[in-house]
Design a protein around this motif. Structure first.
Motif, short mmCIF file in Angstrom:
data_model
loop_
_atom_site.label_atom_id
_atom_site.label_comp_id
_atom_site.label_asym_id
_atom_site.label_seq_id
_atom_site.Cartn_x
_atom_site.Cartn_y
_atom_site.Cartn_z
N ALA A 1 10.94 -11.04 61.92
CA ALA A 1 12.30 -11.34 62.96
C ALA A 1 13.09 -10.45 62.28
N THR B 1 16.79 -8.95 60.94
CA THR B 1 17.89 -9.85 60.29
C THR B 1 19.09 -9.57 60.77
N PRO C 1 21.40 -7.43 64.07
CA PRO C 1 21.63 -7.59 65.54
C PRO C 1 20.28 -6.64 65.88
N GLY D 1 11.19 -10.94 67.96
CA GLY D 1 12.34 -11.24 67.48
C GLY D 1 13.20 -12.33 68.21
N GLY D 2 12.46 -12.94 69.39
CA GLY D 2 13.04 -14.17 70.23
C GLY D 2 13.71 -13.81 71.13
N VAL D 3 13.98 -12.64 71.70
CA VAL D 3 14.84 -12.11 72.67
C VAL D 3 13.95 -12.29 74.11
N GLU E 1 21.06 -18.77 73.26
CA GLU E 1 20.24 -18.95 71.80
C GLU E 1 20.87 -17.96 70.66
N PHE E 2 21.88 -17.03 71.20
CA PHE E 2 22.56 -16.00 70.26
C PHE E 2 23.73 -16.12 70.00
N THR F 1 22.98 -10.50 68.93
CA THR F 1 23.31 -11.15 67.32
C THR F 1 22.92 -12.37 67.25
N LYS F 2 22.07 -12.62 66.18
CA LYS F 2 21.75 -14.11 66.00
C LYS F 2 22.50 -14.72 65.59
#
Length: 170
Positions: A17, A19, A21, A85-87, A147-148, A169-170
């Protein structure tokens, strides 16, 4: 190491994942269309998530992220991608092009395919889309925007496929 120890080792994720953006790339060549200017209220109001469009200069759509194809309707006008990365990305080609029932579209991928950023995903006949009376804007939506911490369109003007377009950006 004993025989059973090999089964105890956890599998490493295919890609770590990120770290910092993540960048979602431009998926077509053309001119950026800001979210509020997309000629469809659902997208323009961000109902499905933050997005932007590209008024395409050519009939090719490329992968904006590395990931897996999760949706590929028979009408070929849209693709869902679970990005590394979850997007989660929705690419919607044109406005009301679902009515074309796939005429003028050709997919190079199917559900379950692993894809790499920059890979050709589908082609579209811009003249057929125009003749059918539909805007051909290629809309890229981050469907899990909530979620971000932040989702920002960083591109403007003319773009080439692969150029930085949306910063997540997480």
């Amino acid at each position: 190491m004993g025989f059973f120890d090999i089964f105890k080792k956890k599998a490493e994720p295919e890609t770590p994942a990120p770290t910092g953006p993540m960048m979602v790339a431009a998926d077509a060549k053309g001119t950026i269309v800001p979210m509020e200017s997309i000629p469809d209220d659902v997208f323009a109001q961000g109902i499905l998530g933050k997005c932007c469009g590209i008024d395409p200069a050519e009939g090719k759509v490329f992968a904006p992220v590395d990931g897996v194809i999760t949706q590929a309707p028979d009408t070929l006008h849209a693709l869902g991608i679970q990005g590394n990365g979850g997007v989660e990305v929705l690419i919607h080609v044109g406005v009301d092009t679902v009515e074309m029932k796939g005429d003028g579209f050709s997919a190079n991928v199917k559900v379950g395919d692993k894809i790499k950023k920059g890979q050709l995903l589908l082609t579209m006949d811009l003249d057929k889309i125009k003749a059918a009376g539909h805007p051909a804007v290629v809309i890229t939506v981050i469907t899990n925007t909530d979620e971000f911490a932040d989702v920002d369109v960083v591109a403007s003007g003319e773009v080439e496929p692969g150029a930085d377009m949306i910063k997540v950006t997480k």
